[in-house]
Design a protein around this motif. Structure first.
Motif, short mmCIF file in Angstrom:
data_model
loop_
_atom_site.label_atom_id
_atom_site.label_comp_id
_atom_site.label_asym_id
_atom_site.label_seq_id
_atom_site.Cartn_x
_atom_site.Cartn_y
_atom_site.Cartn_z
N HIS A 189 -106.22 20.10 26.17
CA HIS A 189 -105.33 19.76 25.05
C HIS A 189 -105.44 20.80 23.93
CE1 HIS A 189 -103.48 17.57 21.77
NE2 HIS A 189 -104.63 17.58 21.11
N LEU A 190 -106.67 21.14 23.54
CA LEU A 190 -106.86 22.10 22.44
C LEU A 190 -106.40 23.50 22.83
CD1 LEU A 190 -110.31 21.15 20.84
CD2 LEU A 190 -108.00 20.52 20.10
N LEU A 191 -106.72 23.92 24.05
CA LEU A 191 -106.31 25.26 24.48
C LEU A 191 -104.79 25.36 24.59
CD1 LEU A 191 -109.00 26.22 27.17
CD2 LEU A 191 -108.79 27.05 24.82
N GLY A 192 -104.16 24.31 25.07
CA GLY A 192 -102.71 24.31 25.14
C GLY A 192 -102.09 24.39 23.76
N ARG A 193 -102.66 23.67 22.83
CA ARG A 193 -102.16 23.71 21.45
C ARG A 193 -102.35 25.09 20.84
NH1 ARG A 193 -104.47 19.66 16.74
NH2 ARG A 193 -103.37 20.61 14.97
N LEU A 194 -103.52 25.69 21.08
CA LEU A 194 -103.79 27.02 20.54
C LEU A 194 -102.88 28.07 21.17
CD1 LEU A 194 -105.51 28.92 18.81
CD2 LEU A 194 -107.20 28.95 20.65
N ARG A 195 -102.64 27.95 22.47
CA ARG A 195 -101.76 28.90 23.15
C ARG A 195 -100.35 28.84 22.57
NH1 ARG A 195 -102.24 26.98 27.73
NH2 ARG A 195 -100.29 25.83 27.88
N HIS A 196 -99.84 27.63 22.37
CA HIS A 196 -98.50 27.49 21.79
C HIS A 196 -98.46 28.05 20.37
CE1 HIS A 196 -96.98 25.35 25.18
NE2 HIS A 196 -97.71 24.27 25.00
N GLN A 197 -99.52 27.83 19.62
CA GLN A 197 -99.58 28.34 18.25
C GLN A 197 -99.59 29.86 18.24
OE1 GLN A 197 -103.04 26.98 16.11
NE2 GLN A 197 -102.46 28.02 14.21
N ALA A 198 -100.36 30.47 19.15
CA ALA A 198 -100.41 31.92 19.22
C ALA A 198 -99.06 32.50 19.63
CB ALA A 198 -101.50 32.36 20.21
N LEU A 210 -108.78 34.46 19.86
CA LEU A 210 -109.55 33.22 19.85
C LEU A 210 -109.30 32.44 21.13
CD1 LEU A 210 -111.41 31.24 18.33
CD2 LEU A 210 -109.34 30.27 17.29
N TYR A 211 -108.05 32.40 21.57
CA TYR A 211 -107.73 31.70 22.81
C TYR A 211 -108.49 32.29 23.99
CZ TYR A 211 -105.23 30.03 26.90
OH TYR A 211 -104.94 29.48 28.12
N ARG A 212 -108.50 33.62 24.09
CA ARG A 212 -109.19 34.26 25.20
C ARG A 212 -110.69 33.95 25.17
NH1 ARG A 212 -105.19 38.30 24.29
NH2 ARG A 212 -106.48 39.34 22.73
N GLU A 213 -111.27 33.93 23.96
CA GLU A 213 -112.69 33.60 23.84
C GLU A 213 -112.97 32.17 24.29
OE1 GLU A 213 -115.91 32.44 20.41
OE2 GLU A 213 -114.27 33.79 19.84
N LEU A 214 -112.21 31.22 23.79
CA LEU A 214 -112.47 29.82 24.09
C LEU A 214 -112.18 29.50 25.55
CD1 LEU A 214 -111.01 28.03 20.92
CD2 LEU A 214 -113.28 29.00 21.28
N ALA A 215 -111.16 30.12 26.11
CA ALA A 215 -110.82 29.88 27.51
C ALA A 215 -111.92 30.37 28.44
CB ALA A 215 -109.50 30.55 27.86
N GLY A 216 -112.76 31.28 27.95
CA GLY A 216 -113.86 31.80 28.75
C GLY A 216 -115.11 30.96 28.72
N TYR A 217 -115.14 29.92 27.88
CA TYR A 217 -116.31 29.06 27.83
C TYR A 217 -116.41 28.24 29.12
CZ TYR A 217 -116.69 29.91 22.76
OH TYR A 217 -116.84 30.48 21.53
#
Length: 269
Positions: free
Chosen positions: A169-178, A189-196
């Motif tokens: 949910h959070l990554l999808g929201r961040l991707r749309h925002q970016a 930030l998306y690339r960093e968090l998606a790598g966790y």
């Protein structure tokens, strides 16, 4: 001294075309929405016609370009920025900061935070200690990032019972925002968090479970599993870049046991 062509700012027409394409609008659709001729819009985008500052702002308004990027468009067109950008501690934003503090205080005993456009944590009410109590200290050092704090293995992630769902949910929201803002910092930030790492399965889309109406955050705290849903509030008619980029993320109890628990607990002082 020579200037590398790569260092030169892109022409305003090219930037406007990029924003139009990002919004998936044809020249005809944008020209109708902005009340300009398709031919003139084509001339602006190709650089054959220099748009006025008012034309740039009219097109930017129709394209829902963020205020920060509207200023960038004006600069690319050879004009001064139209929207000020004050520091949060500036006297000009005193009433705004007072309003934010009032909202945070009024949301007790439920957690709430104020974040900026890159999810940097600006302020929070005391109830946020429920989420930050056991996270690593380095994640709370300024400038702390609310999304990093949530999804980092040393942050809230180990205590989120539905981590795969909440992370998706959070990554999808961040991707749309970016994608909507073309903000490089958000993309990074998306690339960093998606790598966790995440051992939980992540749904490709948000689907409602039995009795669900929103995506819940199910959080384990002191042997109790609490359930929340969140809302986002922004200023309705901002004319300052800083104000336009502020958001209040408020968490509400998603069930009666969570509401009862939050009303009876005392945040750490």
């Amino acid at each position: 001294m020579t200037t590398n062509v790569l260092d030169r700012p892109a022409p305003v027409g090219s930037l406007l075309r990029e924003w139009r394409q990002r919004r998936r609008l044809s020249q005809l659709e944008l020209s109708l929405g902005a009340d300009v001729s398709t031919r003139h819009l084509s001339y602006v985008e190709t650089g054959r016609s220099r748009p006025t500052s008012q034309m740039i702002l009219k097109l930017a308004e129709r394209l829902d370009v963020p205020l920060r990027e509207r200023n960038a468009l004006l600069l690319a067109g050879g004009y001064a920025p139209a929207y000020p950008e004050h520091d949060l501690d500036s006297p000009d934003l005193g009433s705004v900061c007072a309003a934010l503090r009032q909202v945070l205080a009024g949301h007790q005993p439920y957690p709430a935070v104020v974040v900026d456009r890159t999810w940097t944590l600006i302020d929070a009410n005391p109830a946020i200690d429920l989420f930050t109590e056991d996270v690593a200290a380095h994640l709370l050092e300024p400038p702390a990032n609310a999304l990093r704090l949530t999804l980092h293995p040393d942050g809230m992630a180990p205590r989120i019972a539905n981590l795969g769902q909440w992370r998706a949910h959070l990554l999808g929201r961040l991707r749309h925002q970016a994608e909507a803002t073309a903000d490089v910092a958000l993309a990074e930030l998306y690339r960093e968090l998606a790598g966790y790492p995440c051992a939980d399965p992540e749904p490709e889309i948000d689907m409602a479970g039995p009795g669900s109406v929103v995506v819940p955050l199910r959080y384990r705290y002191q042997g109790v599993e609490l359930s929340f849903f969140s809302t986002t509030a922004v200023f309705g008619t901002p004319l300052d870049v800083t104000v336009a980029e502020l958001a209040i993320e408020s968490f509400y109890p998603a069930d009666d046991p969570t509401a009862t628990y939050l009303r009876t607990r005392r945040p750490a002082s």
